[in-house]
Motif scaffolding. Structure first.
Motif, short mmCIF file in Angstrom:
data_model
loop_
_atom_site.label_atom_id
_atom_site.label_comp_id
_atom_site.label_asym_id
_atom_site.label_seq_id
_atom_site.Cartn_x
_atom_site.Cartn_y
_atom_site.Cartn_z
N LYS A 412 -28.42 41.73 3.54
CA LYS A 412 -29.28 42.73 4.17
C LYS A 412 -28.43 43.89 4.67
CE LYS A 412 -32.77 39.42 5.74
NZ LYS A 412 -33.51 38.89 6.91
N LYS A 413 -28.77 45.06 4.18
CA LYS A 413 -28.06 46.27 4.61
C LYS A 413 -28.81 46.86 5.79
CE LYS A 413 -26.31 50.76 3.04
NZ LYS A 413 -24.94 50.47 3.51
N GLU A 414 -28.12 46.95 6.91
CA GLU A 414 -28.74 47.47 8.11
C GLU A 414 -28.51 48.98 8.21
OE1 GLU A 414 -30.60 45.71 9.94
OE2 GLU A 414 -30.11 43.75 9.09
N LEU A 415 -29.57 49.70 8.53
CA LEU A 415 -29.52 51.14 8.76
C LEU A 415 -29.95 51.43 10.18
CD1 LEU A 415 -31.15 52.45 5.44
CD2 LEU A 415 -28.71 52.27 5.96
N SER A 416 -29.46 52.54 10.69
CA SER A 416 -29.84 52.93 12.04
C SER A 416 -31.33 53.27 12.09
CB SER A 416 -29.02 54.13 12.50
OG SER A 416 -29.32 55.26 11.71
N PRO A 417 -31.98 53.11 13.25
CA PRO A 417 -33.40 53.45 13.35
C PRO A 417 -33.70 54.89 12.95
CG PRO A 417 -32.71 52.19 15.28
CD PRO A 417 -31.47 52.53 14.51
N LEU A 422 -36.11 58.53 8.96
CA LEU A 422 -35.98 59.71 8.09
C LEU A 422 -36.27 59.37 6.64
CD1 LEU A 422 -32.79 61.41 9.61
CD2 LEU A 422 -35.17 62.10 9.87
N LEU A 423 -36.02 58.11 6.24
CA LEU A 423 -36.30 57.72 4.87
C LEU A 423 -37.80 57.73 4.56
CD1 LEU A 423 -33.77 54.80 4.31
CD2 LEU A 423 -33.69 57.08 3.31
N THR A 424 -38.61 57.60 5.60
CA THR A 424 -40.06 57.60 5.40
C THR A 424 -40.67 58.99 5.55
OG1 THR A 424 -40.46 57.13 7.75
CG2 THR A 424 -40.20 55.24 6.25
N ALA A 439 -42.49 48.48 5.67
CA ALA A 439 -41.10 48.31 6.06
C ALA A 439 -40.21 48.17 4.83
CB ALA A 439 -40.95 47.10 6.98
N ARG A 440 -39.02 48.69 4.94
CA ARG A 440 -38.06 48.64 3.84
C ARG A 440 -37.50 47.23 3.73
NH1 ARG A 440 -32.56 48.83 3.40
NH2 ARG A 440 -32.39 48.88 5.66
N ASP A 441 -37.34 46.77 2.48
CA ASP A 441 -36.69 45.49 2.23
C ASP A 441 -35.19 45.70 2.37
OD1 ASP A 441 -35.81 43.05 1.44
OD2 ASP A 441 -36.70 43.10 -0.57
N PRO A 442 -34.56 45.08 3.39
CA PRO A 442 -33.13 45.36 3.62
C PRO A 442 -32.21 44.83 2.54
CG PRO A 442 -33.90 43.65 5.11
CD PRO A 442 -35.10 44.17 4.41
N THR A 443 -32.73 43.91 1.69
CA THR A 443 -31.87 43.39 0.62
C THR A 443 -31.89 44.29 -0.61
OG1 THR A 443 -33.66 42.04 -0.28
CG2 THR A 443 -32.28 41.04 1.42
N ARG A 444 -32.82 45.22 -0.67
CA ARG A 444 -32.90 46.13 -1.81
C ARG A 444 -31.93 47.29 -1.60
NH1 ARG A 444 -35.92 45.15 -6.63
NH2 ARG A 444 -37.29 43.39 -6.14
N GLU A 481 -21.65 52.36 2.06
CA GLU A 481 -21.98 53.77 2.19
C GLU A 481 -23.12 53.97 3.18
OE1 GLU A 481 -20.76 55.59 -2.18
OE2 GLU A 481 -22.85 55.03 -1.79
N GLN A 482 -23.07 55.15 3.84
CA GLN A 482 -24.10 55.52 4.80
C GLN A 482 -24.41 57.01 4.65
OE1 GLN A 482 -25.89 53.73 6.78
NE2 GLN A 482 -24.82 51.75 6.68
#
Length: 832
Positions: A412-417, A422-424, A439-444, A481-482
């Motif tokens: 699972k790739k964690e992203l900041s809130p 912003l992705l949405t 909600a985004r699938d964190p494994t994708r 990457e971020q």
């Protein structure tokens, strides 16, 4: 003086007589005549005797003492002896009197009949010799209790008290009574309980108490009874049960079961049924040989099977279906303990491996199923993060169908809130649209669609490098990457960290800001400025891309830079000068001038290649209220002066136009008067001519009028005659036409009537002919011939019977030609 009284006693009556000489009361019974002497006193008048019918009884208070022969005893004075305070029960006997001192308690009552399946609970209130108990006579002590069971008739005794009526309890099929001993009797101890299972009526003993009626639990192939022993005992089936032991009673043992007093019903157990595609794992199974549970053990049961879980056993995860795997599925397994697999592989605890489809799989008890995995189909723009649990390395897998290996898992790739939000959202945050994709699938693998004419920077924390992508494009993040998030200033006036963006829009766009300046004469003004900007970047250059993100808040940076230039320029100008030349002063301060003195049209920031192309002054407002009021007054005064000058010019123009209109009106009046004089002269000329004509032409006019009148009358008469002739012709033609129409109508009507009559006659004739033909057919031709010849034949036979050959009847007035008649056969000829 002596007096006597004679009392005649009826049968079954008695009296009490007091002998005053001896002070003794005696009884006299009827039928008798009693003469009362002077010393006799009638204490009780004639009273009927006590009659006790069959199956009745009565209670006598203070009964007399009787001897062995049943006769009442007397004392030495001749007085009857009484049992004072006692009672006697008397049953059916001859009518008897009450002796002096005796009294009837209550009334004569019928004996109590005790029905079948009932009993009277009796208690001895004093020592009772020869009490009837069943078919025996037993001496009872005061306080003893016993039952008088029916059917029978109970004869009361003064020593015995009826406590209650006890009725039998019916024990039906599949029922039992749970009893409890009130006190020790026989082999039962106090408070001991037992169960009576015999069907029928059960009458409890005086020392037995019915605790409850027990109903049998019907046992079937799908239901069993779970029991627990409260103490050590031998159950109904002859098995020794220890205290606390638990067991099942199934249909194999009995069709029904009534719990014993030392058995506790824990519950009903339903059968566990497995079909051919199911299995289950039993935890702590019971050893069928010893009957003891194997704690910690596990037993696999496969279908088809039906069984009851024994006490202490439980199912691990319930009934489970066999794992059916298709070609894109697999099971991840882990060994619980060491064993040898079906293919000969030795599995040690902790080993992980996978079973791939297509197949079906029963997991043995030595194996745990970690999870069921399915191949992940990935498009070119899709991917998943995979982590190797042995090395911890994370990689992105994209663009293929991928099945995880036994030692791989999804990461699972964690992203900041902030980035998640912003992705949405769209890159242009002026819109309030929010994606509804969920909600985004964190494994994708994280993907982002870069909009047109924008740039996104991605930083690789592992390689410590950044890369810039220009839109339109689709980017995919690697595990390390971020996104680079830009915090930009927003609102008006500008405030820092209002907007967070991933995609940097390259423009052209505009930004609005409010700048407060102060003139040389200390007039504070609020300027609302709008800037047009864009990024002058070469997308093929390796250096221009990173420059775009060199300034984190480029909006706040260039707004501050422009504001400082504007303030410095305005500070050197007076308010009037700035008010008249504000646009030029601001543009010159921001853009500067070239060598020829012309204002430039670009302001370039070399740090990030930002270019300002235009500045629009949207409003100028004084900050100081007094300055704002003075400015408003000056503006109002200028407006008033302009208004008054325009009013004066309009008034002068109106007066000029009024004078011109008056001159044209006077000139028109003069011209109209001249035309009126010309018209008046012509009128006088015509009047003179008219007078002349009037004087000479009156006679001529009258003659012409008369001739015209005569001519008109003649023409009118001729016209009238012509019209009358035409009217007469019209009336004649109309009358002729009307007559013709009437005749034609009559003719048509008569033709139709004749046709109807003909048709009616024809139909009647056909009906008559058919009727006649029907009658003829019905009667027959032979019958008609017989009817036609019946008269002459009858006459012939009559004449033959009379012997008359022929006869003739005549009135005597008409002559008869006998010659002709003879020739016709009327007269007989020779030889006849």
């Amino acid at each position: 003086m002596s007096s006597t009284q004679v009392i005649r006693l009826k049968p079954f009556y008695y009296i009490h007589v007091l002998d005053n000489n001896e002070n003794v009361t005696f009884v006299r019974s009827g039928p008798a005549t009693f003469t009362a002497l002077d010393h006799h006193t009638i204490v009780l008048k004639p009273t009927p005797m006590i009659i006790v019918p069959p199956r009745h009884y009565c209670i006598i208070s203070n009964p007399v003492v009787v001897n062995a022969d049943g006769q009442p005893e007397k004392d030495s004075h001749g007085q009857f002896k009484l049992r004072h305070g006692d009672e006697a029960v008397r049953g059916h006997q001859a009518p008897f009197p009450l002796y002096p001192g005796e009294s009837l308690y209550g009334k004569v009552s019928p004996l109590q009949v005790v029905a079948d399946n009932t009993a009277l609970k009796l208690r001895a209130i004093r020592d009772c010799p020869a009490a009837i108990v069943g078919e025996e006579k037993i001496d009872k002590k005061a306080g003893d209790e016993w039952l008088f069971k029916g059917p029978g008739t109970y004869m009361p005794r003064v020593e015995v008290q009826v406590v209650e009526i006890v009725r039998a309890t019916i024990i039906g099929p599949n029922q039992a009574l749970r009893l409890k001993a009130k006190k020790e009797f026989g082999d039962k101890k106090t408070s001991e309980e037992w169960v009576v299972r015999t069907p029928g009526a059960y009458l409890p003993n005086v020392f037995e108490e019915i605790v409850q009626t027990l109903n049998a639990v019907i046992l079937t192939d799908t239901k069993a009874l779970h029991l627990r022993a409260k103490r050590t005992f031998t159950d109904f089936y002859g098995t020794l049960r220890k205290a606390g032991e638990e067991w099942l009673v199934t249909k194999k043992t009995a069709d029904k079961h009534i719990p014993d007093v030392y058995e506790v019903v824990v519950g009903e157990v339903s059968v566990t049924t497995l079909n051919s595609r199911q299995y289950c794992v039993i935890v702590d199974p019971v050893n069928p040989k010893t009957g003891k549970p194997s704690f910690g053990g596990r037993l696999l049961r496969k279908g088809e099977a039906s069984f009851f879980l024994l006490p202490g056993e439980r199912l691990e995860k319930g009934i489970q279906s066999i794992h059916v795997l298709d070609s894109q599925e697999a099971l991840l397994l882990i060994a619980r303990e060491q064993f040898t697999d079906t293919d000969g592989t030795v599995r040690i605890p902790g080993n992980r491996w996978m079973i791939y489809g297509p197949s079906d799989y029963y997991p043995p008890v030595t194996v745990d199923i970690v999870e069921k995995r399915r191949a992940i189909p990935l498009d070119e723009n899709e991917g998943v993060y995979v982590r190797d649990i042995k090395t911890g390395k994370v990689r992105a897998v994209t663009g293929k169908v991928y099945m995880l290996s036994p030692y791989e898992e999804l990461w699972k790739k964690e992203l900041s809130p902030t980035v998640e939000e912003l992705l949405t959202r769209p890159a242009d945050q002026s819109e309030t649209y929010v994606s509804k994709a969920g909600a985004r699938d964190p494994t994708r693998v994280v993907t982002y669609r870069i909009p047109h004419n924008s740039a996104v920077q991605i930083y690789d924390y592992k390689a410590k490098k950044a890369r810039v992508h220009f839109g339109p494009d689709l980017i995919m993040l690697d595990p390390d990457e971020q996104f680079t998030v830009l915090s930009l200033s927003g609102n008006t006036p500008k405030q820092p960290k209002v907007l967070n963006v991933l995609a940097l829009l390259l423009g052209p766009r505009f930004t609005t800001d409010v700048v407060v300046v102060e003139t040389a004469d200390h007039a504070r003004l609020s300027l609302k400025l709008s800037y047009n900007w864009f990024f002058d970047v070469d997308r093929n250059s390796d250096t221009d891309g990173p420059k775009l993100f060199a300034v984190p808040d480029f909006i706040g940076d260039f707004c501050k830079a422009i504001a400082s230039r504007v303030r410095g320029s305005v500070a050197s100008q007076s308010f009037d000068t700035f008010h008249k030349h504000s646009a030029d002063l601001i543009r010159k301060a921001v853009f500067g001038v070239d060598e020829s003195g012309a204002i430039k049209n670009r302001f370039h920031f070399t740090s990030n290649n930002l270019v300002i192309t235009n500045i629009d002054i949207q409003s100028v407002e004084p900050v100081d209220s007094r300055t704002r009021d003075a400015l408003q007054k000056s503006v109002q005064l200028a407006i008033e002066i302009t208004t008054k000058s325009q009013e004066a010019a309009a008034r002068h123009e109106a007066e000029r136009r009024e004078q011109e209109a008056r001159g044209r009106l006077e000139r028109q009046k003069i011209e109209d008067e001249a035309e009126a004089e010309k018209s008046r002269r012509g009128l006088l000329t015509l009047q003179s001519q008219s007078a002349a004509v009037e004087s000479t032409g009156q006679a001529t006019a009258e003659a012409q009028a008369r001739s015209e009148a005569a001519k008109i009358e003649g023409e009118a008469a001729v016209k009238q005659a012509e019209l009358k002739a035409k009217a007469h012709a019209i009336r004649s033609s109309q009358a002729l036409a009307l007559t013709k129409l009437e005749q034609e109508a009559d003719l048509t009507y008569q033709k139709a009537l004749n046709a109807l009559e003909i048709g009616r006659a024809k139909e009647l004739s056909e009906i008559d002919g058919g009727k006649f033909q029907t009658v003829v057919d019905a009667i027959g031709t032979e019958t008609l011939a017989r009817v036609a010849t019946a008269g002459p034949e009858t006459q012939k036979k009559l004449l033959q019977a009379l012997g008359i050959k022929s006869f003739m009847i005549t009135d005597g007035n008409s002559p008869i030609n006998l010659f002709n008649n003879g020739q016709n056969g009327l007269l007989p000829t020779a030889g006849q």
